[in-house]
Design a protein around this motif. Structure first.
Motif, PDB file in Angstrom:
ATOM      1  N   PRO A  62       0.817  -1.223   0.000  1.00  0.00           N
ATOM      2  CA  PRO A  62       0.000   0.000   0.000  1.00  0.00           C
ATOM      3  C   PRO A  62       0.850   1.273   0.000  1.00  0.00           C
ATOM      4  O   PRO A  62       0.487   2.267  -0.635  1.00  0.00           O
ATOM      5  CB  PRO A  62      -0.815  -0.120   1.295  1.00  0.00           C
ATOM      6  CG  PRO A  62      -0.837  -1.576   1.604  1.00  0.00           C
ATOM      7  CD  PRO A  62       0.500  -2.073   1.172  1.00  0.00           C
ATOM      8  N   SER A  63       1.989   1.245   0.699  1.00  0.00           N
ATOM      9  CA  SER A  63       2.873   2.417   0.724  1.00  0.00           C
ATOM     10  C   SER A  63       3.498   2.650  -0.641  1.00  0.00           C
ATOM     11  O   SER A  63       3.634   3.804  -1.080  1.00  0.00           O
ATOM     12  CB  SER A  63       3.967   2.222   1.776  1.00  0.00           C
ATOM     13  OG  SER A  63       3.410   2.074   3.064  1.00  0.00           O
ATOM     14  N   ALA A  64       3.893   1.570  -1.319  1.00  0.00           N
ATOM     15  CA  ALA A  64       4.446   1.704  -2.667  1.00  0.00           C
ATOM     16  C   ALA A  64       3.386   2.257  -3.620  1.00  0.00           C
ATOM     17  O   ALA A  64       3.669   3.116  -4.469  1.00  0.00           O
ATOM     18  CB  ALA A  64       4.955   0.353  -3.162  1.00  0.00           C
ATOM     19  N   ALA A  65       2.156   1.775  -3.465  1.00  0.00           N
ATOM     20  CA  ALA A  65       1.060   2.270  -4.298  1.00  0.00           C
ATOM     21  C   ALA A  65       0.807   3.751  -4.044  1.00  0.00           C
ATOM     22  O   ALA A  65       0.505   4.518  -4.977  1.00  0.00           O
ATOM     23  CB  ALA A  65      -0.207   1.467  -4.022  1.00  0.00           C
ATOM     24  N   ALA A  66       0.938   4.177  -2.788  1.00  0.00           N
ATOM     25  CA  ALA A  66       0.720   5.585  -2.438  1.00  0.00           C
ATOM     26  C   ALA A  66       1.760   6.487  -3.102  1.00  0.00           C
ATOM     27  O   ALA A  66       1.441   7.619  -3.496  1.00  0.00           O
ATOM     28  CB  ALA A  66       0.770   5.757  -0.924  1.00  0.00           C
ATOM     29  N   ILE A  67       2.995   6.009  -3.239  1.00  0.00           N
ATOM     30  CA  ILE A  67       4.030   6.804  -3.896  1.00  0.00           C
ATOM     31  C   ILE A  67       3.700   7.007  -5.373  1.00  0.00           C
ATOM     32  O   ILE A  67       3.757   8.124  -5.902  1.00  0.00           O
ATOM     33  CB  ILE A  67       5.402   6.125  -3.745  1.00  0.00           C
ATOM     34  CG1 ILE A  67       5.827   6.115  -2.280  1.00  0.00           C
ATOM     35  CG2 ILE A  67       6.455   6.827  -4.594  1.00  0.00           C
ATOM     36  CD1 ILE A  67       7.074   5.308  -2.010  1.00  0.00           C
ATOM     37  N   VAL A  68       3.339   5.916  -6.045  1.00  0.00           N
ATOM     38  CA  VAL A  68       3.023   5.990  -7.474  1.00  0.00           C
ATOM     39  C   VAL A  68       1.758   6.815  -7.707  1.00  0.00           C
ATOM     40  O   VAL A  68       1.734   7.722  -8.553  1.00  0.00           O
ATOM     41  CB  VAL A  68       2.874   4.564  -8.053  1.00  0.00           C
ATOM     42  CG1 VAL A  68       2.405   4.622  -9.510  1.00  0.00           C
ATOM     43  CG2 VAL A  68       4.195   3.811  -7.959  1.00  0.00           C
ATOM     44  N   ALA A  69       0.702   6.506  -6.959  1.00  0.00           N
ATOM     45  CA  ALA A  69      -0.551   7.250  -7.112  1.00  0.00           C
ATOM     46  C   ALA A  69      -0.377   8.705  -6.693  1.00  0.00           C
ATOM     47  O   ALA A  69      -0.962   9.615  -7.297  1.00  0.00           O
ATOM     48  CB  ALA A  69      -1.646   6.591  -6.281  1.00  0.00           C
ATOM     49  N   GLY A  70       0.432   8.931  -5.662  1.00  0.00           N
ATOM     50  CA  GLY A  70       0.674  10.300  -5.202  1.00  0.00           C
ATOM     51  C   GLY A  70       1.359  11.147  -6.252  1.00  0.00           C
ATOM     52  O   GLY A  70       1.037  12.334  -6.426  1.00  0.00           O
ATOM     53  N   LEU A  71       2.312  10.561  -6.979  1.00  0.00           N
ATOM     54  CA  LEU A  71       2.994  11.300  -8.048  1.00  0.00           C
ATOM     55  C   LEU A  71       2.014  11.671  -9.151  1.00  0.00           C
ATOM     56  O   LEU A  71       2.055  12.792  -9.679  1.00  0.00           O
ATOM     57  CB  LEU A  71       4.140  10.457  -8.602  1.00  0.00           C
ATOM     58  CG  LEU A  71       4.944  11.093  -9.736  1.00  0.00           C
ATOM     59  CD1 LEU A  71       5.564  12.415  -9.292  1.00  0.00           C
ATOM     60  CD2 LEU A  71       6.033  10.133 -10.227  1.00  0.00           C
ATOM     61  N   VAL A  72       1.123  10.746  -9.503  1.00  0.00           N
ATOM     62  CA  VAL A  72       0.103  11.035 -10.519  1.00  0.00           C
ATOM     63  C   VAL A  72      -0.826  12.143 -10.038  1.00  0.00           C
ATOM     64  O   VAL A  72      -1.179  13.062 -10.797  1.00  0.00           O
ATOM     65  CB  VAL A  72      -0.706   9.762 -10.844  1.00  0.00           C
ATOM     66  CG1 VAL A  72      -1.869  10.091 -11.785  1.00  0.00           C
ATOM     67  CG2 VAL A  72       0.195   8.702 -11.462  1.00  0.00           C
ATOM     68  N   TRP A  73      -1.208  12.078  -8.777  1.00  0.00           N
ATOM     69  CA  TRP A  73      -2.112  13.080  -8.191  1.00  0.00           C
ATOM     70  C   TRP A  73      -1.460  14.454  -8.188  1.00  0.00           C
ATOM     71  O   TRP A  73      -2.073  15.448  -8.605  1.00  0.00           O
ATOM     72  CB  TRP A  73      -2.476  12.646  -6.784  1.00  0.00           C
ATOM     73  CG  TRP A  73      -3.594  13.428  -6.136  1.00  0.00           C
ATOM     74  CD1 TRP A  73      -4.285  14.464  -6.690  1.00  0.00           C
ATOM     75  CD2 TRP A  73      -4.140  13.228  -4.831  1.00  0.00           C
ATOM     76  NE1 TRP A  73      -5.226  14.931  -5.793  1.00  0.00           N
ATOM     77  CE2 TRP A  73      -5.155  14.191  -4.658  1.00  0.00           C
ATOM     78  CE3 TRP A  73      -3.860  12.335  -3.798  1.00  0.00           C
ATOM     79  CZ2 TRP A  73      -5.886  14.272  -3.478  1.00  0.00           C
ATOM     80  CZ3 TRP A  73      -4.600  12.421  -2.621  1.00  0.00           C
ATOM     81  CH2 TRP A  73      -5.598  13.371  -2.466  1.00  0.00           C
ATOM     82  N   VAL A  74      -0.225  14.523  -7.752  1.00  0.00           N
ATOM     83  CA  VAL A  74       0.484  15.810  -7.718  1.00  0.00           C
ATOM     84  C   VAL A  74       0.636  16.376  -9.121  1.00  0.00           C
ATOM     85  O   VAL A  74       0.368  17.571  -9.375  1.00  0.00           O
ATOM     86  CB  VAL A  74       1.869  15.644  -7.050  1.00  0.00           C
ATOM     87  CG1 VAL A  74       2.698  16.927  -7.225  1.00  0.00           C
ATOM     88  CG2 VAL A  74       1.722  15.318  -5.573  1.00  0.00           C
ATOM     89  N   GLY A  75       1.088  15.533 -10.055  1.00  0.00           N
ATOM     90  CA  GLY A  75       1.285  16.000 -11.430  1.00  0.00           C
ATOM     91  C   GLY A  75       0.000  16.501 -12.057  1.00  0.00           C
ATOM     92  O   GLY A  75      -0.021  17.556 -12.716  1.00  0.00           O
ATOM     93  N   SER A  76      -1.087  15.757 -11.856  1.00  0.00           N
ATOM     94  CA  SER A  76      -2.368  16.142 -12.455  1.00  0.00           C
ATOM     95  C   SER A  76      -2.920  17.406 -11.824  1.00  0.00           C
ATOM     96  O   SER A  76      -3.460  18.282 -12.517  1.00  0.00           O
ATOM     97  CB  SER A  76      -3.379  14.999 -12.300  1.00  0.00           C
ATOM     98  OG  SER A  76      -2.921  13.831 -12.936  1.00  0.00           O
ATOM     99  N   GLU A  77      -2.787  17.530 -10.507  1.00  0.00           N
ATOM    100  CA  GLU A  77      -3.340  18.701  -9.811  1.00  0.00           C
ATOM    101  C   GLU A  77      -2.605  19.973 -10.183  1.00  0.00           C
ATOM    102  O   GLU A  77      -3.203  21.057 -10.232  1.00  0.00           O
ATOM    103  CB  GLU A  77      -3.292  18.465  -8.308  1.00  0.00           C
ATOM    104  CG  GLU A  77      -4.070  19.499  -7.515  1.00  0.00           C
ATOM    105  CD  GLU A  77      -4.281  19.067  -6.068  1.00  0.00           C
ATOM    106  OE1 GLU A  77      -3.506  19.514  -5.212  1.00  0.00           O
ATOM    107  OE2 GLU A  77      -5.207  18.285  -5.808  1.00  0.00           O
ATOM    108  N   TYR A  78      -1.295  19.869 -10.440  1.00  0.00           N
ATOM    109  CA  TYR A  78      -0.508  21.047 -10.782  1.00  0.00           C
ATOM    110  C   TYR A  78      -0.341  21.234 -12.298  1.00  0.00           C
ATOM    111  O   TYR A  78       0.482  22.025 -12.746  1.00  0.00           O
ATOM    112  CB  TYR A  78       0.864  20.974 -10.110  1.00  0.00           C
ATOM    113  CG  TYR A  78       0.812  21.221  -8.621  1.00  0.00           C
ATOM    114  CD1 TYR A  78       0.914  22.503  -8.089  1.00  0.00           C
ATOM    115  CD2 TYR A  78       0.614  20.165  -7.733  1.00  0.00           C
ATOM    116  CE1 TYR A  78       0.846  22.730  -6.728  1.00  0.00           C
ATOM    117  CE2 TYR A  78       0.540  20.376  -6.363  1.00  0.00           C
ATOM    118  CZ  TYR A  78       0.663  21.659  -5.873  1.00  0.00           C
ATOM    119  OH  TYR A  78       0.587  21.872  -4.506  1.00  0.00           O
TER     120      TYR A  78
END
Length: 275
Positions: A141-157
């Protein structure tokens, strides 16, 4: 004999509704993330993976609190995890950034999925013998959070996935490889959640929620990114001499080095205090 083993493990062969509802909800969130990414709704896809993490944390706790743990629930949870935290983050990242890299892109996504599958298999086989205070390798789950988090940050900005495709591939591969390493990660299972705490602790928790709420994508990604870095730091800090077995491979002998070094530190500190 089989009944004694079943009672000793605390699990039954029955199927209980309540914990499996949470597992199903997490599985649905992971599947929704894949579908959303196929329609270029990457923020929704990333958020869905984080929601799956919440359900994943709840199903086990609910099962223990209601005494509804079962072998079926444990297997169902593992199957759901490989979808929600293995396939979903890899495909979301692939649709967001890795598709432009061709073979390198889908290979990076596959490394993440394979790492997640191996991580779950090792966790399930070592469930009864591993140290509860630490995870061996980065939890899926932590590894998934890193990958999903990068997508979230990139998309939001407003960052196009193609502009950070190389960086996204490196992050995805590293997250996948960290799951199959022997680096030690705090599991936080030794925290007494039922114990009394001071008012200051409650205040810190409230402030933490406020900080996360200000920029959830950036804060969550930063937290899990730093957590991923903590594994190598913790391992190197707590071994006498870093060996290959501390990083990858069979670490049976190296567990002793890790624990002996901690005991040596305690004895040294005790001696210094006495002096």
């Amino acid at each position: 004999m089989s009944n004694d083993s079943s009672n000793a493990s605390g699990k039954s062969r029955g199927i209980y509704l309540l914990p499996n509802l949470f597992t199903t909800a997490g599985l649905f969130s992971g599947f929704y993330a894949i579908v959303a990414s196929m329609n270029d709704r990457f923020i929704e896809a990333a958020v869905a993976i984080f929601i799956a993490m919440v359900f994943d944390g709840l199903d086990g706790r609910v099962a223990r609190m209601t005494n509804t743990e079962s072998d079926f629930g444990a297997e169902f949870d593992s199957m759901a995890d490989i979808v929600s935290f293995g396939m979903a983050p890899a495909l979301v990242m692939y649709n967001y950034a890795l598709a432009d890299l061709g073979k390198i892109g889908w290979l990076a996504a596959f490394i993440f999925v394979a790492g997640g599958a191996l991580r779950l298999a090792r966790f399930n086989t070592n469930l009864g013998s591993s140290d509860k205070k630490f995870f061996q390798g980065l939890a899926i789950p932590s590894a998934a959070a890193i990958v999903a988090g990068l997508v979230w940050v990139g998309s939001e900005y407003g960052v196009e996935g193609s502009d950070i495709a190389g960086f996204a591939a490196v992050v995805t591969i590293c997250a996948g490889l960290l799951m199959v390493t022997n680096f030690r990660y705090h599991s936080f299972k030794d925290v007494d959640w039922k114990g009394k705490v001071s008012f200051l602790v409650i205040l810190v928790i409230v402030l933490a929620f406020v900080i996360v709420a200000t920029q959830p994508s950036l804060v969550l990604f930063s937290i899990f990114f730093l957590y991923a870095l903590s594994g190598p730091v913790l391992t190197i800090k707590n071994v006498k001499k870093l060996k290959l077995g501390h990083v990858v491979g069979d670490d049976d002998d190296d567990d002793a080095d890790f624990n002996d070094n901690k005991e040596t530190k305690k004895e040294t500190e005790k001696t210094e205090k006495e002096d």
